[in-house]
Design an enzyme around this catalytic site. Structure first.
Site, mmCIF file in Angstrom:
data_model
loop_
_atom_site.group_PDB
_atom_site.id
_atom_site.type_symbol
_atom_site.label_atom_id
_atom_site.label_comp_id
_atom_site.label_asym_id
_atom_site.label_seq_id
_atom_site.Cartn_x
_atom_site.Cartn_y
_atom_site.Cartn_z
ATOM 1 N N ALA A 105 0.814 -1.214 0.000
ATOM 2 C CA ALA A 105 0.000 0.000 0.000
ATOM 3 C C ALA A 105 0.853 1.272 0.000
ATOM 4 O O ALA A 105 0.322 2.363 -0.170
ATOM 5 C CB ALA A 105 -0.921 0.009 1.226
ATOM 6 N N CYS A 106 2.159 1.131 0.156
ATOM 7 C CA CYS A 106 3.073 2.273 0.267
ATOM 8 C C CYS A 106 3.584 2.696 -1.115
ATOM 9 O O CYS A 106 4.146 1.888 -1.856
ATOM 10 C CB CYS A 106 4.244 1.880 1.167
ATOM 11 S SG CYS A 106 5.611 3.034 1.196
#
Length: 121
Positions: free
Chosen positions: A8-9
């Site tokens: 998700a980064c």
């Protein structure tokens, strides 16, 4: 080479894009699902030549809940917190086959990992 990521980064995704673009051979560790042990954290910190507080994301809610900003630099306490709450670990971290490592939050750091910058410790 291994890269610890949170999918998700955006910085992790950028690092993967750079590694792919360079044709690098690497494995991915989703460290939130496969958290490092205290011993693994010790080993990675030795490769990074950093302390646990140097790679801690103090802006995370759990850091505030634990009151980490006011903690003394008790290495074992910080290591235990990172192992118990892997979301506190800065990302991505790239470990190299030659023993080097880097917190690869910038394109320049990824380039260093690929051999395009100063040697890693």
């Amino acid at each position: 080479m291994e890269i610890w990521i949170n999918p998700a980064c955006s910085k992790c995704r950028s690092a993967l894009d750079l590694l792919d673009g360079a044709g690098a051979d690497y494995t991915v560790r989703h460290y939130l699902q496969d958290p490092p042990t205290v011993d693994e954290l010790r080993a990675v910190l030795a490769r990074l030549v950093l302390e646990p507080w140097d790679i801690t994301r103090l802006g995370e809610q759990v850091a505030a809940e634990l009151g980490m900003e006011s903690w003394e630099h008790d290495r074992e306490r910080w290591l235990a917190a990172l192992a118990a709450h892997p979301e506190l670990i800065q990302r991505p971290i790239i470990t190299l086959d030659d023993g080097g490592a880097v917190v690869a939050r910038s394109p320049e750091a990824v380039e260093r990992a690929l051999g395009g910058g100063p040697p890693l410790t």
